[in-house]
Design a protein around this motif. Structure first.
Motif, short mmCIF file in Angstrom:
data_model
loop_
_atom_site.label_atom_id
_atom_site.label_comp_id
_atom_site.label_asym_id
_atom_site.label_seq_id
_atom_site.Cartn_x
_atom_site.Cartn_y
_atom_site.Cartn_z
N LEU A 46 0.84 -1.20 0.00
CA LEU A 46 0.00 0.00 0.00
C LEU A 46 0.87 1.25 0.00
O LEU A 46 0.67 2.18 -0.78
CB LEU A 46 -0.92 -0.02 1.23
N ASN A 47 1.89 1.25 0.86
CA ASN A 47 2.75 2.43 0.94
C ASN A 47 3.50 2.67 -0.37
O ASN A 47 3.63 3.80 -0.81
CB ASN A 47 3.72 2.30 2.11
N ARG A 48 3.97 1.58 -0.98
CA ARG A 48 4.69 1.73 -2.25
C ARG A 48 3.77 2.32 -3.32
O ARG A 48 4.13 3.24 -4.04
CB ARG A 48 5.17 0.38 -2.74
N LEU A 49 2.56 1.76 -3.40
CA LEU A 49 1.62 2.21 -4.43
C LEU A 49 1.21 3.66 -4.20
O LEU A 49 1.09 4.46 -5.13
CB LEU A 49 0.39 1.31 -4.48
N ARG A 50 1.01 4.01 -2.93
CA ARG A 50 0.62 5.38 -2.59
C ARG A 50 1.66 6.39 -3.05
O ARG A 50 1.32 7.50 -3.46
CB ARG A 50 0.47 5.52 -1.06
N SER A 51 2.93 6.01 -2.93
CA SER A 51 3.96 6.97 -3.31
C SER A 51 3.97 7.18 -4.82
O SER A 51 4.51 8.15 -5.32
CB SER A 51 5.33 6.49 -2.82
N ARG A 52 3.31 6.27 -5.55
CA ARG A 52 3.38 6.38 -7.01
C ARG A 52 2.04 6.85 -7.59
O ARG A 52 2.02 7.63 -8.54
CB ARG A 52 3.75 4.99 -7.56
N ARG B 254 -2.39 9.83 4.83
CA ARG B 254 -1.36 9.91 5.84
C ARG B 254 -1.16 8.56 6.48
O ARG B 254 -2.04 7.73 6.49
CB ARG B 254 -1.76 10.90 6.90
N ASP B 255 0.00 8.41 7.07
CA ASP B 255 0.26 7.19 7.80
C ASP B 255 -0.46 7.23 9.13
O ASP B 255 -0.66 8.30 9.69
CB ASP B 255 1.76 7.04 8.04
N LEU B 256 -0.80 6.05 9.61
CA LEU B 256 -1.43 5.99 10.92
C LEU B 256 -0.34 6.29 11.95
O LEU B 256 0.72 5.70 11.91
CB LEU B 256 -1.98 4.58 11.13
N PRO B 257 -0.58 7.20 12.89
CA PRO B 257 0.44 7.45 13.92
C PRO B 257 0.60 6.22 14.78
O PRO B 257 -0.36 5.49 15.00
CB PRO B 257 -0.15 8.62 14.71
N SER B 258 1.81 6.00 15.26
CA SER B 258 1.97 4.81 16.12
C SER B 258 1.39 5.14 17.48
O SER B 258 1.55 6.23 17.99
CB SER B 258 3.43 4.40 16.22
#
Lengths: 384, 649
Positions: free
Chosen positions: B248-254, B317-321
């Motif tokens: 998901l993170n990889r795809l989001r950056s693209r 955005r990323d979920l905060p830890s």
């Protein structure tokens, strides 16, 4: 005015009223209940005041004095007390409202011709009631004193007791109340209650029935169709004015048969005036409905604009003539006062249109002005 | 034929005190069109429709209907005879104490319909809507779908030239919705009526000839549905890949639009030279890709894409830890929720009928069904608010029949009735919930910051909750439900009234909660499209679970039992629908200008359909296979169930 659309609105309204139990109850059951409840509650006559007596003397005179109170229909004798310290508790609990304390040597002093003070303790929570009780006790006391003087005169001047009494009563006031000869407050109250009850539910129902459609959204059917403002508003008014008239007749019957108020006037005149009054009161509801959006607001606002003038300025509790000029002016602005005069006339005095036409015309003008205003403020294309 | 538009709007502005509902809107509704206004709550749809219907004034601009400028009450009166208006809210404009027939008669009399015409039209409309058997039933005793059909009949009784329907399908179950669209399409085609219809469901766009996408009082795009789809050329690639979060993170950056749908990640790949699936595989190289599918984009992709390019979109955005502190630990191998034959009766009415399912840790489980299907009752039983009449269940390892208070400490609950205090600020609401759930005082501050971060409310800590937009409020409510860090979260209709962007962001938070924090989520929804976000689903209908599987599993089950979905593009689609129906395809339905049929054997049916239509003189442009939607799955399951019940009776 298109007759078909106008009657469509009426028929729909009528079907909704008759099928909604709450509405139907409000329309036909609540008014008679209000009339009875107010009629019983607003009875201003004071009878059967609970009374206790403390007799420190126990002489024939003191017993005689006490029995005059005990025998009176105005008092409900609860018994003799032995100690003054009991009084406060009994009065604060409401068990007795009046206590008469006969001092020691009451009989002896009277026979000796010395002045005697009888102490009377009254529950002053409701000044009106306390005043009336005071009046009764005062009257009984005066009566007793008078007899004492009569007895003294008969002994001293050699009159027979009857002669003495006659001499004493040379000047007395003969009071006769016209239009309510027995002086019962419910008689004069019952017709005014018709005025008040008809001022309560019909405007409320009218206002709520319009605002309910606003809240629910069905008012949009009216906005979106070619029904005219007048057709819609009159269509709303007619069923509720009709309900109000039917109630008028019910309440008239309650006043005459249940409260036994005399009805000396013409029933036709009563009906005519009640019909016009009904269009006036429902007109108030209609006008209120153009300014509010929620049913709660409609209820509160209708109550405020209808009830306050109906109770305070209609002459029901306070006679118009006793009001100051400002209050009288306000009273004349309130439709309730005009109907109050009409209905008083019809019940108590037996007069009709020939004397009361100006009040009837005032009501009519009222109804028309209210409708014109409601028509003016109702819009089929509001801003929100 | 008159080609002037029936409705012409230029520069419409409508304000309610401080709220700008419509901000400069231009719109043309062509004659004879089934025109859709598509947008979420607060987009300005209702305001626009009310001004067109002449039942509400506006501030600026011009509104012309049938060439008549609607600028005063008197002007509006002139067009009202030619207009039908059905306001928002299911049956809200009908009279509950009147029967079906009385309601219709009242509308007819208001519109001065002649007695003979009334009888004829009423019978026909009642027959079409299958309300004729219930004509004496009071409106308040009708189901949602019936109320909505009655509303349509009342709107049509004076045979208007233009009808305006404000969200006619909101809150109606999918079967009734489908029915409604079919009836509407038929009536419009038959009488040549124009219609302006609004909806908050993006997936209903295919029902329209033309549509306008609305957002914040403006129109993002409008035109024919096919044109709209091509506004953002591209391909949708769905890919099953492990580990999901990394992918998901990889795809989001693209890519701009990436959503997690259960086991799949769904990517909108804008049109380019290389093939879309290759590009996606390239981005995911090194990860374990098990399945790749490509589809044509849907209107929601276009809508969100347009929003993002107009700058209204928000960065994901990323979920905060989460902060350190007390956390409730459960056995990771046991289901967090187990329902076994749950039954709940209300008097003689069985609201929940032997419902069984389980939810595993870190899973998003969907309870899907129309309003009144029993979803909320199930949730209430599982959370210990309501006692079951029969059956058993465990939540967070505790027996739901005896351990109500234990359960309440271990779960988070976000209810459909909005549970925040509108007059408290954001921070006050969070503190209140921290207090209610007895969060240790030392831990309140870090959790407060965590929730503000999670809900994206930085800088709004002091704002009154009531003043926040719907999407933010929902995320705050989610945050408050998480204040005690529960391992299980119940969400009852969490996204009602939230716009598609807000919904995607909300689901993104849920996805990350499930994958990152291993929270088990039980979500109820009546939005069929939202079911796609779930790992597994229980479909509920009339108190029963009628299907229970992953979305993909449910779809392939329906395909196996009923066939594939074919879409026919041809001339005179309404006539084509009737030809197909009389030719043995009973379920042929009109969708905008296309006809859909279910085909057990796609290739054979294609040739059958083609020859049927060509024999009837209808030229066929194209027949293609459509992916099944969750709505198809729901409708087929329910219809099949009702069919079987009918056979048994």
């Amino acid at each position: 005015m298109n007759w078909a659309r106008f009657t469509a609105v009426i028929a729909k309204e009528w079907a909704e009223i008759t099928r909604d139990r709450l509405f139907l109850g409000l329309a036909f059951i609540v008014p008679p209940i209000l009339m009875v409840v107010f009629g019983l509650g607003m009875n201003l006559d004071v009878e059967d005041i609970p009374l206790a007596i403390i007799d420190y003397d126990h002489s024939p005179q003191s017993r005689d004095y006490a029995y005059r109170m005990i025998d009176s229909r105005y008092f409900d004798f609860k018994g003799y007390l032995h100690d003054e310290r009991q009084i406060a508790k009994l009065i604060s609990r409401g068990d007795v409202r009046a206590v008469v304390v006969i001092p020691p040597k009451f009989g002896e002093d009277l026979v000796a011709g010395r002045a005697v003070a009888v102490q009377t303790l009254l529950d002053g929570q409701f000044p009106l009631r306390a005043n009336i009780a005071r009046g009764y006790i005062g009257a009984i006391n005066a009566n007793y004193s008078q007899e004492l003087i009569a007895n003294f005169l008969s002994r001293a001047a050699g009159f027979s007791p009857d002669q003495a009494r006659q001499q004493m009563g040379n000047l007395r006031i003969e009071m006769r109340m016209l239009y309510n000869q027995s002086g019962k407050s419910i008689w004069s109250m019952a017709p005014k209650l018709i005025m008040m009850v008809l001022m309560m539910t019909p405007p409320l129902l009218t206002a709520v029935s319009v605002v309910r459609e606003k809240e629910r959204g069905s008012i949009l059917n009216i906005y979106a169709s070619t029904v005219s403002r007048a057709e819609f508003l009159l269509g709303k008014l007619v069923p509720y004015a009709g309900i109000s008239m039917v109630n008028g007749v019910f309440l008239w019957a309650l006043a005459v048969f249940y409260f036994q108020a005399p009805f000396k006037g013409s029933f036709g005149f009563f009906l005519l005036a009640t019909a016009i009054y009904s269009f006036t009161t429902t007109g108030i509801g209609l006008l209120v409905s153009s300014f509010v959006k929620t049913q709660i607001a409609a209820v509160v606002m209708t109550m405020v604009v209808t009830l306050v003038p109906a109770i305070l300025f209609s002459g029901m509790l306070f006679p118009l003539s006793s009001m100051g000029p400002e209050a009288q002016a306000i009273a004349h602005l309130a439709p309730a006062m005009h109907y109050g005069q009409v209905i008083d006339g019809a019940f108590m005095k037996g007069i009709g249109l020939e004397k009361l036409w100006s009040s009837v015309v005032s009501l009519l003008v009222y109804a028309l002005v209210l409708f014109v205003l409601a028509h003016r403020f109702f819009t089929k294309r509001p801003q929100e | 034929m008159d080609s002037a538009p029936v409705v012409r709007i230029r520069g419409l502005v409508k304000n309610y005190k401080d709220v700008h509902a419509v901000r400069g809107l231009d719109l043309d509704v062509p004659r004879g069109s089934l025109f859709g206004l598509i947008g979420s709550d607060g987009a300005g749809k209702s305001s626009t429709m009310k001004t067109v219907a002449g039942v509400m004034g506006y501030d600026h601009g011009t509104v012309e209907v049938f060439g008549q400028a609607i600028d005063s009450e008197a002007a509006a009166e002139r067009i009202k005879l030619r207009l039908g208006f059905m306001p928002q809210g299911l049956g809200q404009n009908l009279y509950p104490d009147l029967s079906i027939e009385e309601n219709i008669d009242f509308f007819a009399r208001l519109r001065l319909v002649k007695a003979d015409d009334l009888v004829e039209r009423k019978e026909k409309l009642l027959r079409m809507t299958r309300l004729d058997k219930f004509r004496d039933r009071a409106m308040k005793n009708l189901s949602g779908g019936m109320k909505q059909k009655l509303g349509l009949v009342c709107t049509l009784i004076h045979e208007p030239e233009l009808i305006i329907l404000d969200e006619p399908t909101t809150g109606v179950d999918p079967v009734s919705r489908r029915d409604f669209w079919a009836i509407l399409a038929e009536l419009l085609a038959e009488k040549g009526i124009s219609a302006l219809v609004s909806t908050a469901y993006m997936d209903e766009a295919s029902r329209f000839h033309h549509a306008a996408l609305m957002h914040h009082g403006r129109i993002l795009a409008h035109g024919e549905i096919e044109e709209l789809i091509h506004l953002q050329p591209g391909t949708v690639v769905s890919v099953a890949v492990q580990p999901q979060l990394e992918a998901l993170n990889r795809l989001r950056s693209r890519f701009e639009q990436v959503v997690a749908l259960g086991n799949f990640l769904r990517v909108f790949v804008p049109a380019q030279d290389a093939s879309a699936d290759e590009v996606v595989k390239d981005v995911l190289s090194g990860l374990e890709v098990s399945e790749v599918q490509t589809d044509t984009p849907e209107l929601e992709d276009i809508y969100v894409g347009l929003l993002e390019s107009s700058g209204d979109g928000q960065a994901v955005r990323d979920l905060p830890s989460p902060p350190e502190g007390t956390v409730i630990h459960l056995d990771p191998d046991r289901p967090v929720i187990e329902a076994k034959n749950l039954v709940r009766d209300f008097g003689a009415f069985r609201a929940v009928d032997h419902v069984s399912f389980d939810v595993r840790p870190g899973e998003i489980f969907g309870l899907l069904g129309a309003n009144g299907a029993g979803k909320t009752t199930v949730i209430k039983m599982l959370t210990g608010i309501l006692r079951p009449s029969d059956g058993a269940g465990s939540v967070a390892g505790a027996d739901m029949r005896h351990s109500g208070s234990t359960i309440k400490k271990r779960i988070g609950y976000m209810s459909q009735a909005f549970s925040l205090y509108q007059d408290l600020t954001v921070v006050e609401n969070i503190r209140l919930y921290a207090g209610i759930y007895a969060v240790p005082p030392k831990e309140v501050e870090p959790r407060l910051r965590w929730i503000v971060d999670l809900a994206g409310l930085e800088g709004m800590e002091g704002a009154l909750t009531g003043s926040l937009p719907m999407g933010l409020r929902q995320r705050l409510a989610l945050g408050c439900a998480l204040v005690h860090r529960p391992p299980i979260l119940f969400l009852d209709e969490p996204t009602s009234g939230v716009d598609p962007m807000g919904r995607r962001e909300f689901w993104d938070v849920l996805f990350r909660l499930s994958r990152q924090e291993e929270v088990g989520l039980l979500v109820t929804t009546h939005y069929m499209v939202e079911a796609e976000y779930c790992d597994r689903i229980a479909l509920m209908h009339a108190g029963k679970v009628v299907a229970y599987d992953s979305p993909a599993g449910l779809k392939s089950d329906v395909e196996g039992r009923f066939g594939q979905l074919l879409e026919v593009r041809c001339e005179t689609p309404y006539k084509a629908q009737n030809v197909l129906r009389s030719g043995g395809f009973d379920d042929a339905t009109l969708h905008g200008r296309r006809v859909q049929v279910l085909a057990p054997d796609a290739e054979k049916v294609k040739t059958q359909v083609k020859s049927l239509l060509e024999r009837a003189g209808i030229p066929v442009h194209d027949i293609r296979r459509l992916p099944l939607t969750m709505e198809n799955v729901f409708v087929q399951n329910v219809l099949d169930l009702e069919h079987k019940a009918g056979m048994a009776a």
